[in-house]
Scaffold this motif. Structure first.
Motif, PDB file in Angstrom:
ATOM      1  N   ASN A  14       0.850  -1.182   0.000  1.00  0.00           N
ATOM      2  CA  ASN A  14       0.000   0.000   0.000  1.00  0.00           C
ATOM      3  C   ASN A  14       0.888   1.236   0.000  1.00  0.00           C
ATOM      4  N   TRP A  15       1.304   1.634  -1.185  1.00  0.00           N
ATOM      5  CA  TRP A  15       2.193   2.798  -1.301  1.00  0.00           C
ATOM      6  C   TRP A  15       1.347   4.069  -1.284  1.00  0.00           C
ATOM      7  N   ASN A  16       1.719   4.973  -0.410  1.00  0.00           N
ATOM      8  CA  ASN A  16       1.065   6.277  -0.367  1.00  0.00           C
ATOM      9  C   ASN A  16       2.032   7.283  -0.958  1.00  0.00           C
ATOM     10  N   MET A  17       1.837   7.621  -2.216  1.00  0.00           N
ATOM     11  CA  MET A  17       2.791   8.474  -2.931  1.00  0.00           C
ATOM     12  C   MET A  17       2.760   9.922  -2.456  1.00  0.00           C
ATOM     13  N   THR A  18       1.751  10.258  -1.600  1.00  0.00           N
ATOM     14  CA  THR A  18       1.707  11.638  -1.096  1.00  0.00           C
ATOM     15  C   THR A  18       2.660  11.866   0.061  1.00  0.00           C
ATOM     16  N   ASP A  19       3.159  10.794   0.696  1.00  0.00           N
ATOM     17  CA  ASP A  19       4.101  10.927   1.814  1.00  0.00           C
ATOM     18  C   ASP A  19       5.500  11.189   1.283  1.00  0.00           C
ATOM     19  N   ALA A  20       6.171  12.189   1.867  1.00  0.00           N
ATOM     20  CA  ALA A  20       7.538  12.522   1.458  1.00  0.00           C
ATOM     21  C   ALA A  20       8.525  11.663   2.242  1.00  0.00           C
ATOM     22  N   LEU A  21       9.546  11.212   1.577  1.00  0.00           N
ATOM     23  CA  LEU A  21      10.595  10.411   2.197  1.00  0.00           C
ATOM     24  C   LEU A  21      11.757  11.330   2.556  1.00  0.00           C
ATOM     25  N   ASN A  22      12.005  11.494   3.861  1.00  0.00           N
ATOM     26  CA  ASN A  22      13.066  12.377   4.337  1.00  0.00           C
ATOM     27  C   ASN A  22      14.315  11.562   4.642  1.00  0.00           C
ATOM     28  N   LEU A  23      15.400  11.901   4.028  1.00  0.00           N
ATOM     29  CA  LEU A  23      16.682  11.226   4.249  1.00  0.00           C
ATOM     30  C   LEU A  23      17.662  12.196   4.883  1.00  0.00           C
TER      31      LEU A  23
END
Length: 293
Positions: A14-23
């Motif tokens: 269940n990928w939620n593409m609206t969430d930003a991935l912070n690295l």
């Protein structure tokens, strides 16, 4: 699950593409190793014991400020405090995770580091911390002290030489045109673990530095029967007699002064002729007290 296609497996997530991935990318270099070793010996504990925090002080205690600041010095090879805050900011997340701390932007400001250095410059405080840390390291690594090596060295630099300052002019093996500071160290042999570090002004003679250094070693280790090894300046009669009176031992070359050069060949010849003969120690009278060495 084994019979499902790759497409089905991908769609099952269940990928939620609206969430930003912070690295967070940080360069840790040797920081983790250094901090782990400092934690292992408990460096912050004796510092906090002898550098209690003010009741209004917020943020890190002095033990952790000193530990992380020392890590910066060792890792970067730069003792200037002006760069410590920037260095910590670049590795803040890694340091917090390794040390289980929460750092504030003001924990390593110039003002806080200056206060720490001023408190560490107090002789009584420095000696107490040094002794407590040495005992702790000996206990952690289960070391059995037997031999302590003593030696003094000088460091010169482009400093102003004034009567009240440490940097003074004296005979120098490096550059006689620059003032120097003198450091007497006592280290556990053969490990090389520092037990005593005494910083004195550059014009101080080596001869008078051995007894205070040995006294501090004795206060730290609290044992007799130690062997103190040094150069020919340790062989001064008063120093050797004092060591013997403390139920300790010494090993040093005799200074080739006075009648020693002409008598040395005689002593060697006597030892070669009777290698198994026990030579009785001479009774020396120094300062009104008599001792055997």
């Amino acid at each position: 699950m084994a019979g499902r296609s790759i497409q089905d497996r991908i769609q099952s997530f269940n990928w939620n593409m609206t969430d930003a991935l912070n690295l967070t990318s940080e360069r840790i270099d040797d920081v983790v190793l250094l901090l782990h070793q400092m934690q292992r010996v408990g460096l912050a504990d004796p510092l906090n014991q002898h550098l209690p925090r003010h009741w209004k002080q917020e943020g890190l205690d002095w033990g952790w400020v000193a530990t992380i600041g020392l890590c910066s010095i060792i890792s970067q090879g730069d003792h200037r405090k002006v760069w410590v805050q920037e260095w910590v900011d670049q590795r803040c997340y890694s340091i917090e995770q390794v040390c289980d701390l929460e750092l504030r932007p003001t924990d390593f400001s110039d003002d806080r580091l200056s206060i720490l250095l001023r408190r560490l410059s107090e002789d009584e405080t420095w000696v107490a911390i040094e002794q407590a840390l040495s005992r702790q390291i000996l206990r952690v690594y289960d070391l059995r002290p037997q031999t302590v090596r003593l030696d003094a060295t000088t460091v010169n630099g482009h400093h102003v030489s004034e009567p009240e300052r440490l940097f003074q002019f004296r005979h120098s093996k490096d550059d006689p045109t620059l003032p120097q500071v003198k450091v007497m160290m006592g280290v556990l042999d053969p490990l090389g673990l520092p037990l005593v570090t005494q910083v004195v002004s550059g014009e101080t003679a080596d001869d008078g530095l051995y007894v205070p250094a040995i006294e501090q070693v004795q206060q730290t280790l609290e044992q007799t029967g130690l062997l103190f090894v040094g150069d020919c300046k340790l062989s001064a009669l008063e120093t050797r007699s004092w060591i013997q009176a403390q139920a300790q031992y010494y090993l040093s070359p005799l200074a080739m002064t006075g009648k020693v050069p002409e008598q040395l060949s005689v002593w060697i010849e006597q030892a070669l002729q009777a290698p198994t003969q026990q030579i009785e120690g001479a009774h020396l009278k120094v300062g009104g007290e008599q001792g055997r060495c």
